[in-house]
Structure formats: C-alpha cells, structure tokens
Scaffold this motif. Structure first.
Motif, PDB file in Angstrom:
ATOM      1  N   ASP A 269      30.642  43.437  37.624  1.00  0.00           N
ATOM      2  CA  ASP A 269      30.168  44.244  39.270  1.00  0.00           C
ATOM      3  C   ASP A 269      30.688  44.242  40.369  1.00  0.00           C
ATOM      4  OD1 ASP A 269      27.600  44.469  37.607  1.00  0.00           O
ATOM      5  OD2 ASP A 269      27.192  42.374  37.451  1.00  0.00           O
ATOM      6  N   LYS A 270      31.695  43.643  40.790  1.00  0.00           N
ATOM      7  CA  LYS A 270      32.276  44.036  41.496  1.00  0.00           C
ATOM      8  C   LYS A 270      33.580  44.177  41.762  1.00  0.00           C
ATOM      9  CE  LYS A 270      30.106  39.529  43.456  1.00  0.00           C
ATOM     10  NZ  LYS A 270      30.250  37.826  44.803  1.00  0.00           N
ATOM     11  N   ASP A 271      34.860  44.288  40.879  1.00  0.00           N
ATOM     12  CA  ASP A 271      35.915  44.516  41.123  1.00  0.00           C
ATOM     13  C   ASP A 271      36.146  46.174  40.523  1.00  0.00           C
ATOM     14  OD1 ASP A 271      38.658  45.204  40.011  1.00  0.00           O
ATOM     15  OD2 ASP A 271      38.460  43.903  40.680  1.00  0.00           O
ATOM     16  N   PRO A 272      36.327  47.072  41.646  1.00  0.00           N
ATOM     17  CA  PRO A 272      36.722  48.803  41.810  1.00  0.00           C
ATOM     18  C   PRO A 272      37.325  49.019  41.148  1.00  0.00           C
ATOM     19  CG  PRO A 272      37.632  47.649  43.955  1.00  0.00           C
ATOM     20  CD  PRO A 272      37.033  46.407  43.296  1.00  0.00           C
TER      21      PRO A 272
ATOM     22  N   ARG B 130      30.285  48.930  28.698  1.00  0.00           N
ATOM     23  CA  ARG B 130      30.622  47.517  29.340  1.00  0.00           C
ATOM     24  C   ARG B 130      31.638  46.954  28.403  1.00  0.00           C
ATOM     25  NH1 ARG B 130      28.330  45.954  34.247  1.00  0.00           N
ATOM     26  NH2 ARG B 130      27.892  43.797  34.214  1.00  0.00           N
ATOM     27  N   MET B 131      32.528  46.025  28.807  1.00  0.00           N
ATOM     28  CA  MET B 131      32.952  44.587  27.959  1.00  0.00           C
ATOM     29  C   MET B 131      31.966  44.030  27.438  1.00  0.00           C
ATOM     30  SD  MET B 131      36.328  42.578  28.506  1.00  0.00           S
ATOM     31  CE  MET B 131      36.028  40.642  28.073  1.00  0.00           C
ATOM     32  N   PRO B 132      31.460  42.485  26.798  1.00  0.00           N
ATOM     33  CA  PRO B 132      30.351  42.293  26.992  1.00  0.00           C
ATOM     34  C   PRO B 132      31.161  40.470  27.109  1.00  0.00           C
ATOM     35  CG  PRO B 132      31.178  42.663  24.165  1.00  0.00           C
ATOM     36  CD  PRO B 132      31.658  43.770  25.734  1.00  0.00           C
ATOM     37  N   ASN B 133      30.407  40.007  27.603  1.00  0.00           N
ATOM     38  CA  ASN B 133      30.824  38.304  27.772  1.00  0.00           C
ATOM     39  C   ASN B 133      30.508  38.194  26.543  1.00  0.00           C
ATOM     40  OD1 ASN B 133      30.809  35.489  27.903  1.00  0.00           O
ATOM     41  ND2 ASN B 133      29.527  36.074  29.873  1.00  0.00           N
ATOM     42  N   GLN B 134      32.275  36.851  25.807  1.00  0.00           N
ATOM     43  CA  GLN B 134      32.363  36.632  25.058  1.00  0.00           C
ATOM     44  C   GLN B 134      32.035  35.328  24.918  1.00  0.00           C
ATOM     45  OE1 GLN B 134      32.722  38.206  21.812  1.00  0.00           O
ATOM     46  NE2 GLN B 134      33.014  40.421  22.457  1.00  0.00           N
TER      47      GLN B 134
ATOM     48  N   GLY C 111      40.289  37.816  41.433  1.00  0.00           N
ATOM     49  CA  GLY C 111      38.921  38.210  40.823  1.00  0.00           C
ATOM     50  C   GLY C 111      37.766  36.912  41.071  1.00  0.00           C
ATOM     51  N   GLU C 112      36.830  37.123  40.754  1.00  0.00           N
ATOM     52  CA  GLU C 112      35.223  35.869  40.827  1.00  0.00           C
ATOM     53  C   GLU C 112      35.638  34.977  40.045  1.00  0.00           C
ATOM     54  OE1 GLU C 112      32.312  34.980  42.721  1.00  0.00           O
ATOM     55  OE2 GLU C 112      33.762  36.570  43.878  1.00  0.00           O
ATOM     56  N   GLY C 113      35.290  33.986  40.298  1.00  0.00           N
ATOM     57  CA  GLY C 113      35.305  32.894  39.210  1.00  0.00           C
ATOM     58  C   GLY C 113      35.909  31.595  39.702  1.00  0.00           C
ATOM     59  N   LYS C 114      36.081  30.842  39.108  1.00  0.00           N
ATOM     60  CA  LYS C 114      36.195  29.525  39.648  1.00  0.00           C
ATOM     61  C   LYS C 114      38.325  29.554  39.434  1.00  0.00           C
ATOM     62  CE  LYS C 114      35.024  27.684  34.467  1.00  0.00           C
ATOM     63  NZ  LYS C 114      34.406  26.785  34.072  1.00  0.00           N
ATOM     64  N   PHE C 115      38.936  29.726  38.820  1.00  0.00           N
ATOM     65  CA  PHE C 115      40.163  30.295  38.739  1.00  0.00           C
ATOM     66  C   PHE C 115      41.029  30.488  39.973  1.00  0.00           C
ATOM     67  CE2 PHE C 115      38.819  30.173  34.891  1.00  0.00           C
ATOM     68  CZ  PHE C 115      39.251  28.969  33.569  1.00  0.00           C
ATOM     69  N   THR C 116      41.457  29.436  40.355  1.00  0.00           N
ATOM     70  CA  THR C 116      42.035  30.309  41.994  1.00  0.00           C
ATOM     71  C   THR C 116      43.756  30.171  41.828  1.00  0.00           C
ATOM     72  OG1 THR C 116      41.881  27.458  42.631  1.00  0.00           O
ATOM     73  CG2 THR C 116      39.665  28.841  43.667  1.00  0.00           C
ATOM     74  N   SER C 117      43.691  29.117  40.507  1.00  0.00           N
ATOM     75  CA  SER C 117      45.656  28.937  40.356  1.00  0.00           C
ATOM     76  C   SER C 117      45.570  29.049  39.432  1.00  0.00           C
ATOM     77  CB  SER C 117      45.976  27.671  41.071  1.00  0.00           C
ATOM     78  OG  SER C 117      47.109  27.394  41.629  1.00  0.00           O
TER      79      SER C 117
END
Length: 161
Positions: A121-124, A136-140, A52-58
């Motif tokens: 917006d990015k993940d198909p 649309r899921m709201p940002n919690q 996905g898109e964000g700061k978690f790479t591992s």
C-alpha cells in the motif's frame, strides 16, 4: 456450457487463492513505527523507501553467509515462495529474486516479508511491480526468524559466501 465455464473459472480462482497459503487478514499488521510528519522521497509522510514500513530498523548482516540460516531459508522458500518466485531474474507470478539483496537494504526485505500488505500500500516501487505482475503478494504470515532465514537464502542466491 456457459454455466460449466463460469463454474470452472470460479473454482480456479478459489484454488489459486487457497494455494498461496497464509491468511491475508488485513487487520493483522506488525508493530507500527513512530510516525513523523516529514515527507520522504516517495511522497508518503513517514515512509522510508530505503527500509520500508515495519519494525525492522536495522538488520545486522555478517559479511560471510550463515549457511545454516540459508538452508532454513531455502526450506521456507520451497514451501512458501517458489510457486510464485524464481531464483533467476525471470518473472513467474511475482518477480525473480536474482539481485534483490543488491538492490534492496536488508531492513526493506525483512519489512516486506513480514509486513507485506502495508508495504504494498505504501511503497511506490512495489506498487509499480504490482502493475507488472498483476497479482498482489499474499501475506505468508512468516515469523521474524523465518524472514531472517529467507533473507540469508536470498543473499546466498546472490552469491554471498
């Protein structure tokens, strides 16, 4: 009569939006990741559909469940998630959670929980899910710790012991 119906519909929309909790300020996003120009499976440049898109790479997961984190995640779920998601595979407003930790990598789940707007917006696959759920899921606005606890609760729901 038409005015009353219109007023009722508007009131219902406002109440539904307010009950989802958290602000959906699209200006707030988590730390951006390094951009690359290579195209990925999703066709979006620099987007990794597996994390996905964000700061978690591992995300390091123990083979056994962290029961304390799972309990805290259950508490978060009851406040922020259970009005839209069931623990089964049944759709409520959003999709059911059964099997999510077997279908998705922990990094993807953590990035979706903490970086919801960008992922939508990015993940198909999230976009396809949006077409089914129509909401649309709201940002919690969950903290990284809350997101990690929620992930552990999802693992517990999927049978990790």
């Amino acid at each position: 009569m038409k005015k009353l119906l219109s007023l009722s519909i508007i009131t219902l929309i406002i109440v539904a939006a307010a009950s989802c909790g958290g602000s959906s300020d699209s200006e707030k996003t988590t730390e951006a990741t390094t951009e690359s120009t290579a195209s990925t499976d999703s066709g979006n440049p620099s987007y990794d559909p597996h994390r996905g898109e964000g700061k978690f790479t591992s995300v390091d997961l123990s083979p056994t469940l962290d029961v304390a984190k799972a309990e805290l995640g259950n508490q978060v779920s009851q406040v922020k998630c259970s009005s839209c998601h069931k623990l089964t595979d049944e759709k409520l407003v959003g999709p059911g959670w059964a099997g999510v930790t077997t279908r998705r990598k922990p990094e993807w789940i953590m990035n979706f929980i903490t970086n919801t707007d960008v992922m939508i917006d990015k993940d198909p696959e999230v976009q396809a899910q949006l077409e089914l759920c129509l909401v649309r899921m709201p940002n919690q606005n969950l903290s990284d710790e809350d997101a990690r606890n929620l992930l552990e609760f999802m693992r517990q729901n999927d049978g990790v012991k």
